[in-house]
Write a protein that holds these residues in place. Structure first.
Motif, PDB file in Angstrom:
ATOM      1  N   MET A  34       0.864  -1.185   0.000  1.00 44.19           N
ATOM      2  CA  MET A  34       0.000   0.000   0.000  1.00 44.19           C
ATOM      3  C   MET A  34       0.890   1.222   0.000  1.00 44.19           C
ATOM      4  O   MET A  34       1.986   1.211   0.581  1.00 44.19           O
ATOM      5  CB  MET A  34      -0.924   0.013   1.216  1.00 44.19           C
ATOM      6  CG  MET A  34      -1.979  -1.089   1.164  1.00 44.19           C
ATOM      7  SD  MET A  34      -3.138  -1.060   2.549  1.00 44.19           S
ATOM      8  CE  MET A  34      -4.084   0.422   2.199  1.00 44.19           C
ATOM      9  N   GLY A  35       0.426   2.242  -0.659  1.00 46.21           N
ATOM     10  CA  GLY A  35       1.293   3.406  -0.773  1.00 46.21           C
ATOM     11  C   GLY A  35       0.526   4.686  -0.971  1.00 46.21           C
ATOM     12  O   GLY A  35      -0.699   4.688  -1.156  1.00 46.21           O
ATOM     13  N   TRP A  36       1.261   5.772  -0.925  1.00 38.65           N
ATOM     14  CA  TRP A  36       0.718   7.115  -1.131  1.00 38.65           C
ATOM     15  C   TRP A  36       1.381   7.734  -2.347  1.00 38.65           C
ATOM     16  O   TRP A  36       2.609   7.662  -2.510  1.00 38.65           O
ATOM     17  CB  TRP A  36       0.977   7.990   0.093  1.00 38.65           C
ATOM     18  CG  TRP A  36       0.166   7.594   1.280  1.00 38.65           C
ATOM     19  CD1 TRP A  36       0.521   6.764   2.297  1.00 38.65           C
ATOM     20  CD2 TRP A  36      -1.176   8.014   1.569  1.00 38.65           C
ATOM     21  NE1 TRP A  36      -0.501   6.637   3.197  1.00 38.65           N
ATOM     22  CE2 TRP A  36      -1.556   7.408   2.770  1.00 38.65           C
ATOM     23  CE3 TRP A  36      -2.089   8.857   0.938  1.00 38.65           C
ATOM     24  CZ2 TRP A  36      -2.810   7.601   3.356  1.00 38.65           C
ATOM     25  CZ3 TRP A  36      -3.323   9.061   1.506  1.00 38.65           C
ATOM     26  CH2 TRP A  36      -3.681   8.431   2.708  1.00 38.65           C
ATOM     27  N   CYS A  94      -4.218   7.288  -2.089  1.00 38.47           N
ATOM     28  CA  CYS A  94      -3.774   6.007  -1.555  1.00 38.47           C
ATOM     29  C   CYS A  94      -3.981   4.942  -2.622  1.00 38.47           C
ATOM     30  O   CYS A  94      -4.971   4.983  -3.368  1.00 38.47           O
ATOM     31  CB  CYS A  94      -4.584   5.660  -0.311  1.00 38.47           C
ATOM     32  SG  CYS A  94      -4.116   4.103   0.469  1.00 38.47           S
ATOM     33  N   ALA A  95      -3.055   4.018  -2.689  1.00 37.97           N
ATOM     34  CA  ALA A  95      -3.162   2.920  -3.651  1.00 37.97           C
ATOM     35  C   ALA A  95      -2.815   1.608  -2.974  1.00 37.97           C
ATOM     36  O   ALA A  95      -1.895   1.554  -2.148  1.00 37.97           O
ATOM     37  CB  ALA A  95      -2.239   3.156  -4.845  1.00 37.97           C
ATOM     38  N   ALA A  96      -3.539   0.588  -3.332  1.00 33.03           N
ATOM     39  CA  ALA A  96      -3.270  -0.762  -2.846  1.00 33.03           C
ATOM     40  C   ALA A  96      -2.955  -1.658  -4.026  1.00 33.03           C
ATOM     41  O   ALA A  96      -3.769  -1.777  -4.949  1.00 33.03           O
ATOM     42  CB  ALA A  96      -4.466  -1.302  -2.068  1.00 33.03           C
ATOM     43  N   GLU A  97      -1.768  -2.246  -3.998  1.00 32.79           N
ATOM     44  CA  GLU A  97      -1.386  -3.199  -5.040  1.00 32.79           C
ATOM     45  C   GLU A  97      -1.822  -4.587  -4.583  1.00 32.79           C
ATOM     46  O   GLU A  97      -1.635  -4.944  -3.419  1.00 32.79           O
ATOM     47  CB  GLU A  97       0.124  -3.160  -5.264  1.00 32.79           C
ATOM     48  CG  GLU A  97       0.624  -1.799  -5.730  1.00 32.79           C
ATOM     49  CD  GLU A  97       2.129  -1.694  -5.767  1.00 32.79           C
ATOM     50  OE1 GLU A  97       2.631  -0.585  -5.997  1.00 32.79           O
ATOM     51  OE2 GLU A  97       2.806  -2.725  -5.550  1.00 32.79           O
ATOM     52  N   TYR A  98      -2.394  -5.318  -5.506  1.00 29.24           N
ATOM     53  CA  TYR A  98      -2.906  -6.630  -5.112  1.00 29.24           C
ATOM     54  C   TYR A  98      -2.615  -7.665  -6.187  1.00 29.24           C
ATOM     55  O   TYR A  98      -2.385  -7.332  -7.357  1.00 29.24           O
ATOM     56  CB  TYR A  98      -4.407  -6.553  -4.816  1.00 29.24           C
ATOM     57  CG  TYR A  98      -5.265  -6.116  -5.982  1.00 29.24           C
ATOM     58  CD1 TYR A  98      -5.551  -4.762  -6.189  1.00 29.24           C
ATOM     59  CD2 TYR A  98      -5.793  -7.043  -6.872  1.00 29.24           C
ATOM     60  CE1 TYR A  98      -6.340  -4.353  -7.250  1.00 29.24           C
ATOM     61  CE2 TYR A  98      -6.584  -6.644  -7.939  1.00 29.24           C
ATOM     62  CZ  TYR A  98      -6.853  -5.291  -8.117  1.00 29.24           C
ATOM     63  OH  TYR A  98      -7.629  -4.899  -9.189  1.00 29.24           O
ATOM     64  N   VAL A 103      -4.529 -12.097 -11.826  1.00 33.90           N
ATOM     65  CA  VAL A 103      -4.646 -10.638 -11.987  1.00 33.90           C
ATOM     66  C   VAL A 103      -3.722  -9.913 -11.022  1.00 33.90           C
ATOM     67  O   VAL A 103      -3.697 -10.201  -9.823  1.00 33.90           O
ATOM     68  CB  VAL A 103      -6.097 -10.186 -11.754  1.00 33.90           C
ATOM     69  CG1 VAL A 103      -6.198  -8.664 -11.810  1.00 33.90           C
ATOM     70  CG2 VAL A 103      -7.023 -10.841 -12.783  1.00 33.90           C
ATOM     71  N   VAL A 104      -2.948  -8.975 -11.550  1.00 35.82           N
ATOM     72  CA  VAL A 104      -2.166  -8.051 -10.745  1.00 35.82           C
ATOM     73  C   VAL A 104      -2.757  -6.674 -10.970  1.00 35.82           C
ATOM     74  O   VAL A 104      -2.926  -6.247 -12.108  1.00 35.82           O
ATOM     75  CB  VAL A 104      -0.681  -8.052 -11.157  1.00 35.82           C
ATOM     76  CG1 VAL A 104       0.094  -7.006 -10.355  1.00 35.82           C
ATOM     77  CG2 VAL A 104      -0.088  -9.436 -10.949  1.00 35.82           C
ATOM     78  N   GLY A 105      -3.100  -5.994  -9.900  1.00 36.67           N
ATOM     79  CA  GLY A 105      -3.762  -4.707 -10.090  1.00 36.67           C
ATOM     80  C   GLY A 105      -3.398  -3.705  -9.019  1.00 36.67           C
ATOM     81  O   GLY A 105      -2.662  -3.998  -8.077  1.00 36.67           O
TER      82      GLY A 105
END
Length: 118
Positions: A34-36, A94-98, A103-105
């Motif tokens: 997770m990031g900003w 804010c972003a969450a990589e999953y 699937v990578v998103g």
């Protein structure tokens, strides 16, 4: 699917501090980081990111002033911003990589505005 929501943006004087919060929901077990990011204007640029194993990355412009951390719940992250400068003014996202095979998103929040006045 993962959703994120930010809060904490405000108007603050130069030299002041703010703390941004982000909460992820949905398939939180699939989150790998997770990031900003901030956008002011143009494309979003990375401010800070924390991975699932605790590794952190900062933009050079914020090192020593900003700190990213996770809450007790792994789906919450904070961005502590100290010694704010006018050039920190932006919409912070804010972003969450999953990763949900195959699937990578990256899920984005709507953003919270930070305005730093002189």
């Amino acid at each position: 699917q993962v959703q994120v929501a930010e809060s904490g943006g405000d108007l603050v004087q130069a030299g002041g501090s703010l703390r941004l919060s982000c909460v992820a929901s949905g398939s939180i077990r699939s989150i790998t980081a997770m990031g900003w990011y901030r956008q002011a204007p143009g494309e979003p640029s990375l401010v800070a990111k924390i991975s699932r194993d605790g590794g952190v990355t900062y933009a050079d412009s914020v090192k020593g002033r900003f700190s990213i951390s996770r809450g007790n719940a792994q789906n919450t992250v904070f961005l502590q911003m100290n010694n704010l400068r006018r050039e920190d003014s932006a919409v912070y996202l804010c972003a969450a990589e999953y990763y949900e095979d195959p699937v990578v998103g990256r899920a984005w929040g709507h953003g919270t505005r930070v305005t730093v006045s002189s």
